[in-house]
Scaffold this motif. Sequence first.
Motif, PDB file in Angstrom:
ATOM      1  N   GLU A 150       0.764  -1.215   0.056  1.00 34.87           N
ATOM      2  CA  GLU A 150       0.105  -0.007  -0.227  1.00 34.87           C
ATOM      3  C   GLU A 150       1.002   1.232   0.015  1.00 34.87           C
ATOM      4  O   GLU A 150       1.246   1.727   0.906  1.00 34.87           O
ATOM      5  CB  GLU A 150      -0.984  -0.106   1.222  1.00 34.87           C
ATOM      6  N   THR A 151       1.297   1.636  -1.286  1.00 33.66           N
ATOM      7  CA  THR A 151       2.567   2.629  -1.436  1.00 33.66           C
ATOM      8  C   THR A 151       1.806   4.157  -1.513  1.00 33.66           C
ATOM      9  O   THR A 151       2.796   5.037  -1.065  1.00 33.66           O
ATOM     10  CB  THR A 151       3.142   2.268  -2.602  1.00 33.66           C
ATOM     11  N   LYS A 152       0.636   4.614  -1.781  1.00 31.48           N
ATOM     12  CA  LYS A 152       0.346   5.642  -2.272  1.00 31.48           C
ATOM     13  C   LYS A 152       0.134   6.751  -1.088  1.00 31.48           C
ATOM     14  O   LYS A 152       0.664   7.889  -1.165  1.00 31.48           O
ATOM     15  CB  LYS A 152      -1.008   6.050  -2.887  1.00 31.48           C
ATOM     16  N   TYR A 153      -0.225   6.371  -0.088  1.00 29.70           N
ATOM     17  CA  TYR A 153      -0.236   7.351   1.020  1.00 29.70           C
ATOM     18  C   TYR A 153       1.201   7.675   1.896  1.00 29.70           C
ATOM     19  O   TYR A 153       1.220   8.965   2.312  1.00 29.70           O
ATOM     20  CB  TYR A 153      -1.018   6.751   2.238  1.00 29.70           C
ATOM     21  N   GLY A 154       2.156   6.871   1.622  1.00 30.21           N
ATOM     22  CA  GLY A 154       3.563   7.376   2.348  1.00 30.21           C
ATOM     23  C   GLY A 154       4.382   7.857   1.413  1.00 30.21           C
ATOM     24  O   GLY A 154       5.413   8.157   1.942  1.00 30.21           O
ATOM     25  N   LYS A 155       4.145   7.953   0.248  1.00 29.33           N
ATOM     26  CA  LYS A 155       5.025   8.130  -0.816  1.00 29.33           C
ATOM     27  C   LYS A 155       5.521   9.864  -0.793  1.00 29.33           C
ATOM     28  O   LYS A 155       6.584  10.161  -1.225  1.00 29.33           O
ATOM     29  CB  LYS A 155       4.404   7.841  -2.229  1.00 29.33           C
ATOM     30  N   PRO A 156       4.318  10.566  -0.647  1.00 29.90           N
ATOM     31  CA  PRO A 156       4.706  11.959  -0.828  1.00 29.90           C
ATOM     32  C   PRO A 156       6.032  12.381   0.258  1.00 29.90           C
ATOM     33  O   PRO A 156       6.871  13.345  -0.178  1.00 29.90           O
ATOM     34  CB  PRO A 156       3.338  12.879  -0.408  1.00 29.90           C
ATOM     35  N   ILE A 157       5.791  11.971   1.308  1.00 31.62           N
ATOM     36  CA  ILE A 157       6.727  12.274   2.329  1.00 31.62           C
ATOM     37  C   ILE A 157       8.302  11.907   1.903  1.00 31.62           C
ATOM     38  O   ILE A 157       9.146  12.799   2.156  1.00 31.62           O
ATOM     39  CB  ILE A 157       6.737  12.214   4.001  1.00 31.62           C
ATOM     40  N   ILE A 158       8.174  10.831   1.502  1.00 32.03           N
ATOM     41  CA  ILE A 158       9.664  10.247   1.153  1.00 32.03           C
ATOM     42  C   ILE A 158      10.135  11.054   0.051  1.00 32.03           C
ATOM     43  O   ILE A 158      11.397  11.293  -0.251  1.00 32.03           O
ATOM     44  CB  ILE A 158       9.426   8.824   0.647  1.00 32.03           C
ATOM     45  N   ASP A 159       9.417  11.147  -1.194  1.00 24.31           N
ATOM     46  CA  ASP A 159       9.735  12.186  -2.176  1.00 24.31           C
ATOM     47  C   ASP A 159      10.241  13.478  -2.030  1.00 24.31           C
ATOM     48  O   ASP A 159      11.077  13.876  -2.510  1.00 24.31           O
ATOM     49  CB  ASP A 159       8.338  12.351  -3.218  1.00 24.31           C
ATOM     50  N   ARG A 160       9.704  14.048  -0.939  1.00 23.22           N
ATOM     51  CA  ARG A 160      10.048  15.388  -0.641  1.00 23.22           C
ATOM     52  C   ARG A 160      11.451  15.470   0.265  1.00 23.22           C
ATOM     53  O   ARG A 160      11.978  16.484   0.358  1.00 23.22           O
ATOM     54  CB  ARG A 160       9.010  16.165   0.274  1.00 23.22           C
ATOM     55  N   VAL A 161      11.610  14.388   0.944  1.00 24.08           N
ATOM     56  CA  VAL A 161      12.686  14.165   2.097  1.00 24.08           C
ATOM     57  C   VAL A 161      14.171  13.388   1.420  1.00 24.08           C
ATOM     58  O   VAL A 161      14.954  13.911   1.747  1.00 24.08           O
ATOM     59  CB  VAL A 161      12.247  13.958   3.322  1.00 24.08           C
ATOM     60  N   VAL A 162      13.736  12.442   1.153  1.00 25.32           N
ATOM     61  CA  VAL A 162      14.851  11.263   0.974  1.00 25.32           C
ATOM     62  C   VAL A 162      15.533  11.630  -0.257  1.00 25.32           C
ATOM     63  O   VAL A 162      15.241  11.674  -1.478  1.00 25.32           O
ATOM     64  CB  VAL A 162      14.317   9.893   1.008  1.00 25.32           C
ATOM     65  N   ARG A 163      16.974  11.541  -0.292  1.00 24.15           N
ATOM     66  CA  ARG A 163      17.967  11.802  -1.359  1.00 24.15           C
ATOM     67  C   ARG A 163      19.106  10.668  -0.832  1.00 24.15           C
ATOM     68  O   ARG A 163      19.158  10.233   0.391  1.00 24.15           O
ATOM     69  CB  ARG A 163      18.594  13.279  -1.170  1.00 24.15           C
ATOM     70  N   HIS A 164      19.966  10.587  -1.633  1.00 17.95           N
ATOM     71  CA  HIS A 164      21.044   9.764  -1.578  1.00 17.95           C
ATOM     72  C   HIS A 164      21.927  10.087  -0.504  1.00 17.95           C
ATOM     73  O   HIS A 164      22.317   9.129   0.566  1.00 17.95           O
ATOM     74  CB  HIS A 164      22.105   9.643  -2.646  1.00 17.95           C
ATOM     75  N   ASP A 165      22.275  11.499  -0.037  1.00 16.71           N
ATOM     76  CA  ASP A 165      23.042  11.927   1.087  1.00 16.71           C
ATOM     77  C   ASP A 165      22.174  12.047   2.336  1.00 16.71           C
ATOM     78  O   ASP A 165      22.838  12.522   3.209  1.00 16.71           O
ATOM     79  CB  ASP A 165      23.616  12.960   0.503  1.00 16.71           C
ATOM     80  N   THR A 166      20.988  11.743   2.325  1.00 16.23           N
ATOM     81  CA  THR A 166      20.240  11.856   3.715  1.00 16.23           C
ATOM     82  C   THR A 166      20.748  10.790   4.660  1.00 16.23           C
ATOM     83  O   THR A 166      21.238   9.880   4.163  1.00 16.23           O
ATOM     84  CB  THR A 166      18.708  11.455   3.455  1.00 16.23           C
ATOM     85  N   SER A 167      20.897  11.149   5.858  1.00 20.98           N
ATOM     86  CA  SER A 167      21.449  10.343   6.738  1.00 20.98           C
ATOM     87  C   SER A 167      20.713   9.090   7.160  1.00 20.98           C
ATOM     88  O   SER A 167      19.271   9.197   6.830  1.00 20.98           O
ATOM     89  CB  SER A 167      21.593  11.162   8.048  1.00 20.98           C
ATOM     90  N   LEU A 168      21.300   8.133   7.721  1.00 21.44           N
ATOM     91  CA  LEU A 168      20.591   6.974   8.024  1.00 21.44           C
ATOM     92  C   LEU A 168      19.424   7.198   9.224  1.00 21.44           C
ATOM     93  O   LEU A 168      18.136   7.005   9.013  1.00 21.44           O
ATOM     94  CB  LEU A 168      21.268   6.039   8.724  1.00 21.44           C
ATOM     95  N   MET A 169      19.595   8.113   9.967  1.00 25.19           N
ATOM     96  CA  MET A 169      18.459   8.335  11.014  1.00 25.19           C
ATOM     97  C   MET A 169      17.596   9.179  10.606  1.00 25.19           C
ATOM     98  O   MET A 169      16.267   9.253  11.025  1.00 25.19           O
ATOM     99  CB  MET A 169      19.355   9.351  12.299  1.00 25.19           C
ATOM    100  N   ASP A 170      17.694  10.212   9.783  1.00 24.16           N
ATOM    101  CA  ASP A 170      16.755  11.126   9.104  1.00 24.16           C
ATOM    102  C   ASP A 170      15.760  10.244   8.138  1.00 24.16           C
ATOM    103  O   ASP A 170      14.596  10.470   8.308  1.00 24.16           O
ATOM    104  CB  ASP A 170      17.547  12.344   8.144  1.00 24.16           C
ATOM    105  N   ALA A 171      16.559   9.347   7.535  1.00 24.81           N
ATOM    106  CA  ALA A 171      15.729   8.303   6.706  1.00 24.81           C
ATOM    107  C   ALA A 171      14.596   7.397   7.591  1.00 24.81           C
ATOM    108  O   ALA A 171      13.479   7.392   7.385  1.00 24.81           O
ATOM    109  CB  ALA A 171      16.646   7.693   5.865  1.00 24.81           C
TER     110      ALA A 171
END
Length: 243
Positions: A150-171
């Motif tokens: 069930e992917t659609k509800y949680g996708k927007p926040i990940i799209d806005r925040v996560v990048r390759h250089d995001t820290s493990l704890m922020d992820a």
Amino acid sequence: MTYCVGVLLDQGLVLASDTRTNAGVDQVAIFPKMHIFEIPGERIITLMTAGNLAITQSIVRRLRESIEKNDGPHLHNVDSLFAATSLVGDEVRFAFEKDAEHLKNHHADFQVSIIVAGQIKGEKPRLFSIYNAGNFIETSAETPYFQIGETKYGKPIIDRVVRHDTSLMDAVKCILISFDSTIRSNISVAAPIDVMMYKTNSFQSNLKQRVLESDPYYSSIRKGWAEGLKTVFTELPNPDWGK
């Protein structure tokens, strides 16, 4: 239904899966959807599964049995994550050939999706997503994460925040908020949430945590996220249409 997320970062991997399964509102149970295959110091391969529980359990069982028999390629002796993912894809195809027609006769669909993540010595951490047909894709620089279920509800926040250089704890924080958004909108997804954090070149699961609904940290970020959204919303200007 379920919800699983895998993120590939410069620092390593963050993986999370819920544990709810249901065959109707009266048949709700908890089953892990995260499965770890590990040789400390040499490799770690993690599968997260969504779809028909009987099929995914059969696939994981056959993968473990092939390790026990040790008479051909298996997840403890292949030399790359690509080869490991190919083995898992082969098992998906085997399950389809064995079960798809029987499921169809009972008016049920063959539904399987699997995230494969980890690292084998000699290569960098990698992340793959396997589809119903056993074919698969790998993450890219533009898209460092995969979701299944069930992917659609949680996708927007990940799209806005996560990048390759995001820290493990922020992820981890972002993924838990993603789960909160999904759980609030879909009753087929629920805590406990299994979370694994993997640091590049450690070749062991550095942190495995089962997050309960009552977990203090999870409760605090859920509350903070909800209140923060309300605050930001009230501070946004209203439209001046019709003035």
